[in-house]
Design an enzyme around this catalytic site. Structure first.
Site, PDB file in Angstrom:
ATOM      1  N   HIS A  86      50.780  36.342  14.094  1.00  8.31           N
ATOM      2  CA  HIS A  86      50.065  36.450  13.187  1.00  8.31           C
ATOM      3  C   HIS A  86      49.475  34.817  11.771  1.00  8.31           C
ATOM      4  O   HIS A  86      48.770  35.292  11.522  1.00  8.31           O
ATOM      5  CB  HIS A  86      51.154  36.977  11.252  1.00  8.31           C
ATOM      6  CG  HIS A  86      50.626  37.096  10.127  1.00  8.31           C
ATOM      7  ND1 HIS A  86      50.170  38.795  10.313  1.00  8.31           N
ATOM      8  CD2 HIS A  86      50.477  36.663   9.043  1.00  8.31           C
ATOM      9  CE1 HIS A  86      50.333  38.414   8.255  1.00  8.31           C
ATOM     10  NE2 HIS A  86      49.938  37.362   8.220  1.00  8.31           N
ATOM     11  N   HIS A  90      49.109  44.724   5.482  1.00  4.38           N
ATOM     12  CA  HIS A  90      50.166  43.991   5.239  1.00  4.38           C
ATOM     13  C   HIS A  90      51.208  45.667   6.696  1.00  4.38           C
ATOM     14  O   HIS A  90      51.826  45.995   5.771  1.00  4.38           O
ATOM     15  CB  HIS A  90      50.673  44.237   3.882  1.00  4.38           C
ATOM     16  CG  HIS A  90      51.594  42.904   3.996  1.00  4.38           C
ATOM     17  ND1 HIS A  90      52.642  42.832   3.106  1.00  4.38           N
ATOM     18  CD2 HIS A  90      50.956  41.980   4.048  1.00  4.38           C
ATOM     19  CE1 HIS A  90      52.949  41.598   3.015  1.00  4.38           C
ATOM     20  NE2 HIS A  90      52.432  40.929   3.870  1.00  4.38           N
TER      21      HIS A  90
END
Length: 759
Positions: free
Chosen positions: A56, A107
């Site tokens: 990420h 998200h």
């Protein structure tokens, strides 16, 4: 209590076992850290490297492909760019001394684990990215993807995600001006929550994330640091979800999801803008993924190369947190600023006025090291670039999947079709009420779309639009789009079709497309099939942006969106931003009475990947619609010129559901009936999803001028029919085939989500 692991103990105890695998590191990555440091890392250093080298945060599997966005940019594309990729968000010049910054991020996994907070903190994080560039956030958007509407897990995650997006954005006082809500079986157990924010500033107000000026102070301000979100998105977004007994799965690691406080963020926004206004900030970084690990290492590596931080000064909500936990915590509503010593007192005064906690926790150095102390003991001593920017880079193996040819040869054009007028009518109603085409009001009514008073267009318009300058009417329009089925059939073309649709959605409002941000959602990068999809999508998007002349200003990559062996549809969501000189010249989607209806563009027999094939036949196969970016560019130029001249009463792009869906939405928007006589096979005319098309409505006296202007731009025009007025008798009529009263259409279109979700 375990003894503190310091740099001194790391040197004296080199063989101590460490939980590098549990923190998501590979054995060769752990070895690389030891080589960089010339010793084993301390537990605090290990925590930092593990979160910053996660997929990420580091983009280690995608960097080699993302370089194309810079390599394929032209001087023309660079012209509006004031800040490009590499910062918290890109910045583009929109004229009149104004600049706009915008970005879209994901998200996804946190929103599966805890839907409300996962989605809410996704909004909060992207808002702080925009704030950290020096801009006032002015609007948000939310492209969403869910599993089938009738699945129990969709009923678990969807209401919470929508409530989280709305609750956080509404409390911040930011309008939600657009987005998507798409349903597909591959998103079951792995919903996608992408969030976009746009902000406005003057040219001279741009701020960057860098820690420069030896002796300058490092100030942490905002919320206190807690145990929520330790590891957070940096770990969750770097793991494949394991299929459980129910097949829906869950993440292999479940660090707690961050908890948001939008009222604290609102104070943080206003406080930060005041700090900018008084010129008190040298450099600034929000604390999002990887928390303090990210903020300290990125600020240091982008500045003069050194920073010393006293970690024990960090204000805590939980006094039991260890140094490692403080460094990994992703508690929300926090910012870090670099401030000149002479301005520190005023900085702290402004924070106190806004009731925002602020603490000097360190200083900028010029020794090229990031040093972090805990009660006088050094627990971190690293070269900051190795943490923030020089992590591992993988050339993941990829290859065209063995099943791709068979998938593409199974064309939807060969499926049985409706023939009679009644069958066409039934098909239309079935599609209009399907989850991907039905009314989204159940979702969008939970969002405040008009707060701040500058929203010009919002859902269900094709693009959101906000006014930037009250005096001149200068504004910006934004749209996000992606058809994952098209990307599955051909990732290269699918990414270009996503770009083209977002570009077209901005253009139909009368705005001129200017720049792109992207959120690339894919399965596991360790699967060569997925990596091929990713590589092809990036190549397609980079080539498409070059042809259209719009730069990619930044974005996000979200990998490991996979449950067991089931990857999501490749979903390269593309956000396009455009400018409009005067928002009073905007073009809405809804028909008005007494207008002539024209079709722009060319329709082909292109049904593979369509909503018709998906809804009626449960089919996915064949080749997606042909991409013609030159035609898209010509169409956009015509729409901008015609809109500015006041020639268009309404305009609506053609995409999912084809002409039929565009007619339904344009008619229902203001309750105005329409009678059309499409050319050729009525089924193909109504339900094909050829790209590069738009529906426009014009006053009859302007028709000749509009047709002439379209010809000048090389845009094909077909006269479809005319609107027929408002009232109880208003209907959609396809001459020679069928008629459907608008009341019946609305009843089918508007009830799907409420019937499934309640309310």
């Amino acid at each position: 209590m375990a003894a503190l692991d310091t740099v001194v103990s790391a040197q004296s105890d080199p063989d101590r076992g460490q939980p590098w695998a549990e923190l998501g590191l590979k054995s060769d990555e752990y070895a690389q850290i030891r080589e960089i440091l010339g010793r084993r890392p301390t537990s605090s250093e290990l925590a930092m490297y593990s979160v910053m080298w996660s997929e990420h945060c580091s983009y280690k599997s995608s960097k080699v492909h993302l370089r194309q966005f810079g390599e394929k940019v032209t001087d023309e594309m660079r012209a509006p760019l004031m800040v490009g990729m590499g910062e918290n968000a890109g910045v583009v010049d929109i004229g009149q001394g104004y600049a706009v910054t915008f970005k879209i991020e994901s998200h996804n996994h946190p929103s599966y684990v805890e839907p409300y907070q996962g989605a809410a903190t996704g909004v909060g994080g992207i808002v702080r990215d925009i704030l950290s560039m020096g801009a006032r956030p002015v609007a948000v958007m939310d492209p969403l993807r869910f599993g089938p509407l009738d699945e129990p897990d969709t009923h678990r995650v969807l209401p919470g995600i929508v409530a989280g997006v709305g609750g956080y954005g509404n409390c911040l006082g930011l309008p939600n001006i657009g987005g998507e809500a798409i349903f597909d079986p591959t998103y079951l157990g792995n919903p996608l929550v992408n969030a976009l924010c746009v902000g406005v500033m003057r040219h001279e107000e741009i701020h960057l994330a860098k820690a420069s000026g030896a002796g300058n102070l490092v100030v942490l301000y905002g919320a206190r640091t807690g145990g929520d979100g330790i590891g957070g998105v940096s770990v969750l977004a770097s793991e494949t979800f394991d299929a459980g007994a129910d097949g829906k799965g869950g993440p292999a690691k479940r660090p707690s999801v961050q908890v948001g406080d939008p009222f604290q963020e609102k104070l943080l926004i206003e406080c930060t803008l005041d700090l900018f206004k008084e010129g008190l900030v040298v450099g600034i970084q929000d604390l999002g993924g990887a928390g303090l690990s990210c903020a300290t290492s990125e600020l240091a590596s982008a500045g003069d190369g050194g920073m010393r931080v006293h970690l024990d000064r960090v204000p805590l909500r939980d006094s039991s947190l260890s140094p490692e936990e403080i460094l990994m915590s992703e508690s929300q509503e926090r910012m870090m600023a670099v401030v000149e010593p002479a301005k520190a007192e005023r900085f702290l005064e402004i924070c106190e006025r806004w009731e925002v906690d602020a603490t000097v926790i360190g200083e900028v150095t010029e020794d090229g090291r990031l040093v972090i102390e805990w009660h006088g003991e050094v627990v971190v001593d690293v070269p900051p670039r190795t943490v923030a920017h020089e992590g591992p880079v993988y050339q993941r193996p990829f290859a065209r999947p063995s099943w791709q040819d068979a998938l593409q040869s199974d064309a939807a054009e060969a499926l049985p079709r409706p023939g009679s007028g009644e069958e066409l009518r039934e098909t239309l109603l079935r599609l209009v009420g399907s989850p991907n085409l039905c009314d989204r009001s159940w979702i969008t009514d939970q969002y405040d779309r008009y707060v701040l008073g500058n929203t010009v267009l919002a859902q269900p318009e094709d693009a959101g639009m906000v006014r930037v300058d009250e005096e001149t009417g200068l504004g910006v329009a934004l749209a996000t789009d992606c058809n994952g089925r098209f990307a599955k059939l051909d990732p290269y073309a699918g990414a270009q079709l996503a770009l083209a649709e977002a570009y077209r959605n901005v253009a139909v409002t009368g705005a001129r497309p200017l720049a792109v941000s992207d959120c690339l959602n894919f399965g596991s990068p360790e699967d060569p099939d997925v990596m091929w999809q990713f590589a092809e999508a990036v190549r397609g998007l980079a080539d498409g942006c070059r042809e259209l002349g719009v730069p990619v200003t930044g974005g996000n990559v979200s990998l490991y969106n996979q449950t067991g062996d089931t990857a999501i549809l490749p979903t390269p969501v593309v956000a396009v931003l455009g400018t409009i000189e005067d928002v009073r010249r905007r073009v809405p989607t809804g028909f008005g009475p007494g207008q002539t209806v024209l079709l722009l563009g060319t329709t082909g027999e292109e049904l593979s990947g369509s909503e018709w094939a998906h809804v009626v036949h449960g089919h996915l196969g064949g080749l997606p619609p042909r991409v013609d970016l030159a035609a898209e560019q010509a169409l956009a130029a015509f729409l901008a010129e015609a809109g500015a001249a006041g020639l268009l009463g309404a305009a609506h792009d053609l995409s999912d559901g084809g002409l039929a869906q565009a007619l339904v939405e344009a008619a229902l928007r203001r309750g105005v009936g329409v009678r059309v006589a499409p050319e050729g096979d009525p089924f193909v005319a109504l339900f094909a999803e050829s790209a590069g098309r738009a529906l426009v409505a014009v006053d009859p006296q302007d028709e000749e001028r509009v047709v002439s202007l379209a010809g000048e731009h090389g845009v094909p025009v077909t006269r479809l029919g005319a609107t027929t007025g408002q009232g109880d008798d208003a209907a959609l009529e396809v001459e020679g085939s069928f008629t459907v009263p608008l009341a019946e259409l609305r009843a089918v279109w508007a009830t799907t989500l409420p019937a499934a979700l309640g309310g």
